[in-house]
Design a protein around this motif. Structure first.
Motif, PDB file in Angstrom:
ATOM      1  N   GLU A  19       0.729  -1.288   0.024  1.00 34.07           N
ATOM      2  CA  GLU A  19       0.073   0.123   0.180  1.00 34.07           C
ATOM      3  C   GLU A  19       0.660   1.266  -0.003  1.00 34.07           C
ATOM      4  OE1 GLU A  19      -3.628   0.086   2.724  1.00 34.07           O
ATOM      5  OE2 GLU A  19      -3.213  -2.027   2.982  1.00 34.07           O
ATOM      6  N   PRO A  22       2.934   1.923  -4.403  1.00 36.64           N
ATOM      7  CA  PRO A  22       1.992   2.660  -5.516  1.00 36.64           C
ATOM      8  C   PRO A  22       2.341   4.147  -5.313  1.00 36.64           C
ATOM      9  CG  PRO A  22       0.998   0.828  -4.776  1.00 36.64           C
ATOM     10  CD  PRO A  22       1.983   0.981  -3.819  1.00 36.64           C
ATOM     11  N   GLN A  23       1.909   4.580  -3.885  1.00 40.23           N
ATOM     12  CA  GLN A  23       1.842   5.969  -3.738  1.00 40.23           C
ATOM     13  C   GLN A  23       3.522   6.780  -4.120  1.00 40.23           C
ATOM     14  OE1 GLN A  23      -0.557   7.331  -0.038  1.00 40.23           O
ATOM     15  NE2 GLN A  23      -0.487   4.999   0.432  1.00 40.23           N
ATOM     16  N   ARG A  25       5.327   5.799  -6.361  1.00 39.84           N
ATOM     17  CA  ARG A  25       5.514   5.634  -7.860  1.00 39.84           C
ATOM     18  C   ARG A  25       4.448   6.761  -8.356  1.00 39.84           C
ATOM     19  NH1 ARG A  25       5.919  -0.945  -8.612  1.00 39.84           N
ATOM     20  NH2 ARG A  25       8.014  -1.283  -7.975  1.00 39.84           N
ATOM     21  N   ALA A  26       3.633   6.981  -7.770  1.00 35.13           N
ATOM     22  CA  ALA A  26       2.613   8.082  -8.247  1.00 35.13           C
ATOM     23  C   ALA A  26       3.114   9.478  -8.300  1.00 35.13           C
ATOM     24  CB  ALA A  26       1.216   7.979  -7.485  1.00 35.13           C
ATOM     25  N   ALA A  27       4.001   9.583  -7.387  1.00 35.15           N
ATOM     26  CA  ALA A  27       4.526  10.670  -7.118  1.00 35.15           C
ATOM     27  C   ALA A  27       5.920  11.080  -7.942  1.00 35.15           C
ATOM     28  CB  ALA A  27       5.018  10.642  -5.619  1.00 35.15           C
ATOM     29  N   GLY A  28       6.111   9.963  -8.887  1.00 35.14           N
ATOM     30  CA  GLY A  28       7.190  10.035  -9.616  1.00 35.14           C
ATOM     31  C   GLY A  28       8.512   9.553  -9.383  1.00 35.14           C
ATOM     32  N   HIS A  29       8.606   8.715  -8.472  1.00 31.08           N
ATOM     33  CA  HIS A  29       9.826   8.124  -7.802  1.00 31.08           C
ATOM     34  C   HIS A  29       9.819   6.761  -8.115  1.00 31.08           C
ATOM     35  CE1 HIS A  29      10.627  11.856  -6.057  1.00 31.08           C
ATOM     36  NE2 HIS A  29       9.320  11.734  -5.411  1.00 31.08           N
ATOM     37  N   THR A 220      -0.620   5.985   3.911  1.00 30.20           N
ATOM     38  CA  THR A 220      -0.591   7.067   3.249  1.00 30.20           C
ATOM     39  C   THR A 220       0.239   8.243   3.861  1.00 30.20           C
ATOM     40  OG1 THR A 220      -2.778   6.838   1.883  1.00 30.20           O
ATOM     41  CG2 THR A 220      -1.885   9.017   2.314  1.00 30.20           C
ATOM     42  N   ARG A 224       3.809   9.818   2.727  1.00 31.25           N
ATOM     43  CA  ARG A 224       4.093  11.274   2.872  1.00 31.25           C
ATOM     44  C   ARG A 224       5.436  11.662   3.391  1.00 31.25           C
ATOM     45  NH1 ARG A 224       4.480  14.860  -0.047  1.00 31.25           N
ATOM     46  NH2 ARG A 224       2.704  14.173  -1.096  1.00 31.25           N
TER      47      ARG A 224
END
Length: 232
Positions: A19, A22-23, A25-29, A220, A224
């Motif tokens: 979980e 994906p977060q 990767r979604a931020a571009g890393h 999440t 962050r």
């Protein structure tokens, strides 16, 4: 682009980060969750602590990663802390998630809060492995029943040799750029060795109002914090 290498603690494998990855990767890393030898899908592979250190170094080198943030949770802070100094200028930062930290010449067992003899006896009585947690062990850690079932159901016995082998450091750990995440439901204050490291100008403390497995209880929020750490 930051490359995160995520290593979960005792009994767990790469799946523990499902979980969080994906977060990031979604931020571009880049995000690379790693299973250590002898655990999860790598059960049956003999593994001491230095095997686990090498697992992490090999992953970084195999993928030719740069600007690496190494993340170690719980037990895995010990091999991650050693790997961090071995990957040289590939390292951007280390993030310790409610984790143990390596002390040169000391093992996980030697620093066990209930006493080394008790943990050694438990491992010896379980065929050389540390038996996984039960659901009762997860009480009071901010987890739902479903999350507890995931942790307990996915856990595998942890190779005892990795817990008994001493850490090897070539320089003070406080010289590494590091973030320490303290999960408050697992104790309000960092351990004494971590508190001493936090006096270093290279280390910073972040607190989370959750328990020892934030990748399950607050994924999440944890992602962050990782992203914030990478931006420093």
């Amino acid at each position: 682009m930051t490359e995160f290498v995520l290593v979960a603690g005792a009994w767990l494998g790469s799946w523990a980060w499902d979980e969080v990855v994906p977060q990031l990767r979604a931020a571009g890393h880049g995000a690379h969750a790693l299973t250590l030898s002898g655990l999860a899908d790598k059960q049956g592979v003999p593994a001491g602590q230095q095997t686990h250190v090498q697992d992490i170094v090999d992953e970084v080198e195999r993928l030719d990663l740069r600007d690496v943030v190494l993340v170690g949770h719980s037990y895995s802070g010990i091999p991650v802390g050693q790997a961090a100094e071995r990957i040289g200028d590939r390292l951007a930062r280390v993030v310790f998630v409610d984790s143990d930290v390596p002390t040169h010449g000391e093992s996980f067992v030697s620093g066990w809060w209930e006493g080394s003899a008790k943990l050694e006896a438990s491992i010896a009585g379980n065929g050389g492995f540390w038996a996984p947690l039960t659901a009762a062990d997860c009480d009071g850690q901010g987890l739902t029943d479903e999350q507890i079932a995931r942790i307990v159901g996915g856990s595998t016995p942890h190779p005892g040799a990795s817990l008994a082998e001493p850490a090897v450091l070539t320089r003070p750990l406080g010289e590494l750029p590091a973030t320490y995440i303290k999960c408050l439901l697992d104790g309000a204050e960092p351990s004494d060795d971590v508190a001493e490291l936090l006096t270093s100008k290279h280390w910073r403390l972040v607190e989370m109002d959750t328990g020892h497995w934030p990748m399950f209880s607050q994924p999440t929020e944890l992602a962050r914090i990782f992203l914030d750490a990478a931006g420093e």
